[in-house]
Design an enzyme around this catalytic site. Structure first.
Site, short mmCIF file in Angstrom:
data_model
loop_
_atom_site.label_atom_id
_atom_site.label_comp_id
_atom_site.label_asym_id
_atom_site.label_seq_id
_atom_site.Cartn_x
_atom_site.Cartn_y
_atom_site.Cartn_z
N SER A 16 0.83 -1.21 0.00
CA SER A 16 0.00 0.00 0.00
C SER A 16 0.86 1.25 0.00
CB SER A 16 -0.95 0.02 1.20
OG SER A 16 -1.94 -0.97 1.07
N ALA A 33 -11.36 2.76 -1.31
CA ALA A 33 -11.10 1.96 -0.11
C ALA A 33 -12.19 0.90 0.00
CB ALA A 33 -11.09 2.85 1.12
N GLY A 35 -12.19 -1.77 2.21
CA GLY A 35 -12.35 -2.35 3.54
C GLY A 35 -13.45 -1.66 4.30
N HIS A 51 -5.03 4.12 8.01
CA HIS A 51 -4.87 4.26 6.56
C HIS A 51 -5.32 5.66 6.11
CE1 HIS A 51 -3.52 0.79 4.20
NE2 HIS A 51 -3.95 0.04 5.20
#
Length: 185
Positions: A16, A33, A35, A51
């Site tokens: 990442s 994103a 997640g 993140h």
């Protein structure tokens, strides 16, 4: 056709970070994103916040595992690069969405995989129509032992084939180990 890149590696390999450095070379960035944290999953919520804190505030973010292709078709002209992080979470969420409450039989596993492959193909097609560079981040989970249970084995097989599907369509593939990227394609 747009330029596309796949970055793969193990958990905490630096993939990442490498992807974000690649995206930072451009001025207009969309971060997709995939997640999604459940309300009672404070550990994963903390990971998401971590993140988010590392990304530049000038980047736009689309947080979802559904409707990615439609979003890209509607908004990709605004961006120079689109970073999808990560395919593994995308496939995980789609896997459990398509499986639902059903028992994982061989027939249902095949149906789930077809649904996931179709969704990935739709995202790749939307990416090909875009002028923005697409960067996909995914985990390489096929380097370990054979999982002990059917659910995990089926998931491992599906993500392995999804990674192959993407790798076959992109221009560049990088494998990251201990923060060091190596170009394979």
């Amino acid at each position: 056709m747009t330029e596309m890149m796949l970055i793969t590696g193990g958990a905490r390999s630096g993939k990442s970070n490498f992807a974000e450095k690649e995206a930072a070379k451009y001025s207009r960035v969309l971060y997709v994103a995939t997640g999604i944290a459940f309300e009672n999953d404070s550990e994963f919520q903390a990971r998401i916040k971590q993140h988010q804190a590392t990304r530049p505030t000038t980047w736009d973010t689309f947080e979802a595992f559904q409707g990615i292709a439609t979003y890209l078709e509607q908004h990709s002209k605004k961006y120079d690069v689109i970073l999808v992080d990560c395919v593994t979470m995308l496939v995980t969420n789609l896997f459990f969405q398509f499986l639902g409450e059903r028992e994982l039989t061989n027939e249902i596993a095949e149906e789930v995989e077809v649904g996931i492959q179709t969704e990935i193909r739709t995202i790749l097609n939307a990416g090909n129509k875009s002028l923005a560079k697409l960067i996909f981040v995914t985990n390489e989970i096929g380097l370990g032992v054979v999982p002990e249970n059917k659910l995990t084995r089926v998931f491992r097989d599906i993500i392995g084939r999804v990674n192959q599907q993407i790798a076959n369509q992109v221009d560049e593939v990088y494998f990251v180990v201990s923060g060091i990227p190596k170009r394979w394609k």
